[in-house]
Design a protein around this motif. Structure first.
Motif, short mmCIF file in Angstrom:
data_model
loop_
_atom_site.label_atom_id
_atom_site.label_comp_id
_atom_site.label_asym_id
_atom_site.label_seq_id
_atom_site.Cartn_x
_atom_site.Cartn_y
_atom_site.Cartn_z
N GLY A 147 0.81 -1.21 0.00
CA GLY A 147 0.00 0.00 0.00
C GLY A 147 0.84 1.26 0.00
N GLY A 148 1.97 1.23 0.74
CA GLY A 148 2.87 2.38 0.77
C GLY A 148 3.50 2.66 -0.58
N LEU A 149 3.93 1.61 -1.27
CA LEU A 149 4.49 1.80 -2.62
C LEU A 149 3.43 2.36 -3.57
N GLY A 150 2.19 1.87 -3.42
CA GLY A 150 1.11 2.41 -4.24
C GLY A 150 0.86 3.89 -3.97
N ARG A 151 0.94 4.28 -2.70
CA ARG A 151 0.74 5.70 -2.35
C ARG A 151 1.89 6.56 -2.89
N MET A 152 3.09 6.02 -2.84
CA MET A 152 4.23 6.75 -3.40
C MET A 152 4.05 6.98 -4.90
N MET A 153 3.62 5.94 -5.61
CA MET A 153 3.39 6.09 -7.04
C MET A 153 2.24 7.05 -7.32
N ALA A 154 1.18 6.97 -6.49
CA ALA A 154 0.05 7.88 -6.66
C ALA A 154 0.47 9.32 -6.42
N ALA A 155 1.28 9.54 -5.38
CA ALA A 155 1.75 10.90 -5.09
C ALA A 155 2.56 11.44 -6.25
N ASP A 156 3.44 10.60 -6.81
CA ASP A 156 4.26 11.04 -7.95
C ASP A 156 3.40 11.36 -9.16
N GLU A 157 2.35 10.56 -9.39
CA GLU A 157 1.48 10.81 -10.54
C GLU A 157 0.57 12.01 -10.35
N LEU A 158 0.21 12.30 -9.08
CA LEU A 158 -0.71 13.42 -8.81
C LEU A 158 0.01 14.74 -8.59
N ASN A 159 1.30 14.70 -8.31
CA ASN A 159 2.04 15.94 -8.03
C ASN A 159 1.94 16.98 -9.15
N ALA A 161 -0.48 17.68 -11.06
CA ALA A 161 -1.79 18.33 -11.01
C ALA A 161 -2.02 19.06 -9.69
N ALA A 162 -1.17 18.78 -8.67
CA ALA A 162 -1.38 19.39 -7.35
C ALA A 162 -0.27 20.36 -6.98
N GLY A 163 0.56 20.72 -7.92
CA GLY A 163 1.62 21.69 -7.63
C GLY A 163 2.76 21.12 -6.83
N GLY A 164 2.93 19.81 -6.86
CA GLY A 164 4.06 19.19 -6.18
C GLY A 164 3.97 19.21 -4.66
N VAL A 165 2.76 19.20 -4.10
CA VAL A 165 2.62 19.30 -2.65
C VAL A 165 2.76 17.96 -1.93
N PHE A 166 2.66 16.85 -2.67
CA PHE A 166 2.67 15.54 -2.02
C PHE A 166 4.10 15.02 -1.88
N VAL A 167 4.36 14.42 -0.72
CA VAL A 167 5.67 13.83 -0.43
C VAL A 167 5.70 12.41 -1.01
N ILE A 168 6.80 12.08 -1.70
CA ILE A 168 6.95 10.73 -2.24
C ILE A 168 7.44 9.82 -1.11
N GLY A 169 6.52 9.35 -0.32
CA GLY A 169 6.84 8.51 0.83
C GLY A 169 5.56 8.03 1.47
N PHE A 170 5.70 7.28 2.57
CA PHE A 170 4.52 6.80 3.29
C PHE A 170 4.90 6.54 4.73
N SER A 171 3.90 6.62 5.61
CA SER A 171 4.12 6.37 7.03
C SER A 171 3.87 4.90 7.32
N PHE A 172 4.52 4.40 8.37
CA PHE A 172 4.42 2.98 8.71
C PHE A 172 4.36 2.85 10.22
N ASP A 173 3.33 2.15 10.71
CA ASP A 173 3.14 1.93 12.15
C ASP A 173 3.53 0.49 12.49
N PRO A 174 4.60 0.28 13.26
CA PRO A 174 5.06 -1.08 13.56
C PRO A 174 4.29 -1.77 14.67
N VAL A 175 3.25 -1.13 15.21
CA VAL A 175 2.54 -1.70 16.35
C VAL A 175 1.96 -3.07 16.02
N TRP A 176 1.37 -3.22 14.82
CA TRP A 176 0.73 -4.49 14.47
C TRP A 176 1.74 -5.62 14.37
N MET A 177 2.98 -5.31 13.98
CA MET A 177 4.01 -6.34 13.95
C MET A 177 4.33 -6.80 15.37
#
Length: 204
Positions: A147-159, A161-177
């Motif tokens: 899901g994080g890789l998908g969000r990174m690709m989506a951010a790159d594709e949407l930047n 149209a959005a003026g480059g406001v999205f960060v090419i990255g994603f947050s990860f919560d290790p609690v579930w591990m």
């Protein structure tokens, strides 16, 4: 005259059934958003949360509280026209999240059922906790990673149209591990309990 032990046993079964029903309802409630997200993304419209550092609009106030500085840390967007690869990654992440939730809730429901049947240390529960622990551990990694890789690709594709406001990255919560490791450790406890129960059968 009512037998108190019969009433107690009936109340105990009712309480366990209540927990089972609550577990099923909670499992459905937790799984539904991931399933709905996967269906929407597969259909072409993706509602996702993307990281951003865009400035928050602010104006100087004459009195009271004012904003010295502020930024958004994420934005929930509805995106259309994403590439097939980005959509496939997002769907895979949502699907693994739903599967992880289903396996975990199934293990919890099985535990309550075994309690109702007065067999808390059953070999089926060992397998269920091992599956749930592995699902939380491995499924959590796959869900967050894909899901994080998908969000990174989506951010790159949407930047563009959005003026480059999205960060090419994603947050990860290790609690579930960590929870997954705890459930796997719990399966060891059930293993010892099952062995002890087998060794003590017929002694009392």
């Amino acid at each position: 005259m009512t037998n108190p032990s019969w009433v107690s046993a009936r109340m105990e079964r009712g309480t366990v059934l209540l927990f089972v029903a609550a577990g099923l309802v909670m499992g459905f409630a937790l799984t539904l958003p991931a399933i709905r997200s996967a269906v929407d993304i597969a259909g072409g419209s993706a509602t996702i949360s993307l990281l951003t550092e865009a400035d928050v609009p602010r104006t100087a106030g004459a009195e009271g509280a004012t904003l010295a500085s502020a930024t958004f840390d994420s934005a929930r967007v509805v995106a259309e026209g994403l590439s097939g690869q980005a959509r496939a990654l997002l769907v895979s992440g949502a699907a693994f999240s739903a599967l992880t939730t289903l396996l975990t809730v199934s293990a919890v429901v099985l535990f309550f059922l075994l309690l109702m049947w007065r067999r808390p240390f059953h070999r089926a529960l060992i397998t269920a906790t091992q599956v749930a622990g592995a699902a939380l551990l491995i499924g959590g990694i796959l869900s967050a990673g894909l899901g994080g890789l998908g969000r990174m690709m989506a951010a790159d594709e949407l930047n563009p149209a959005a003026g480059g406001v999205f960060v090419i990255g994603f947050s990860f919560d290790p609690v579930w591990m960590l929870v997954g490791l705890g459930v796997l450790a719990l399966s060891v406890v059930f293993t010892y309990g099952t062995r002890l129960q087998r060794d003590t059968e017929g002694l009392v």
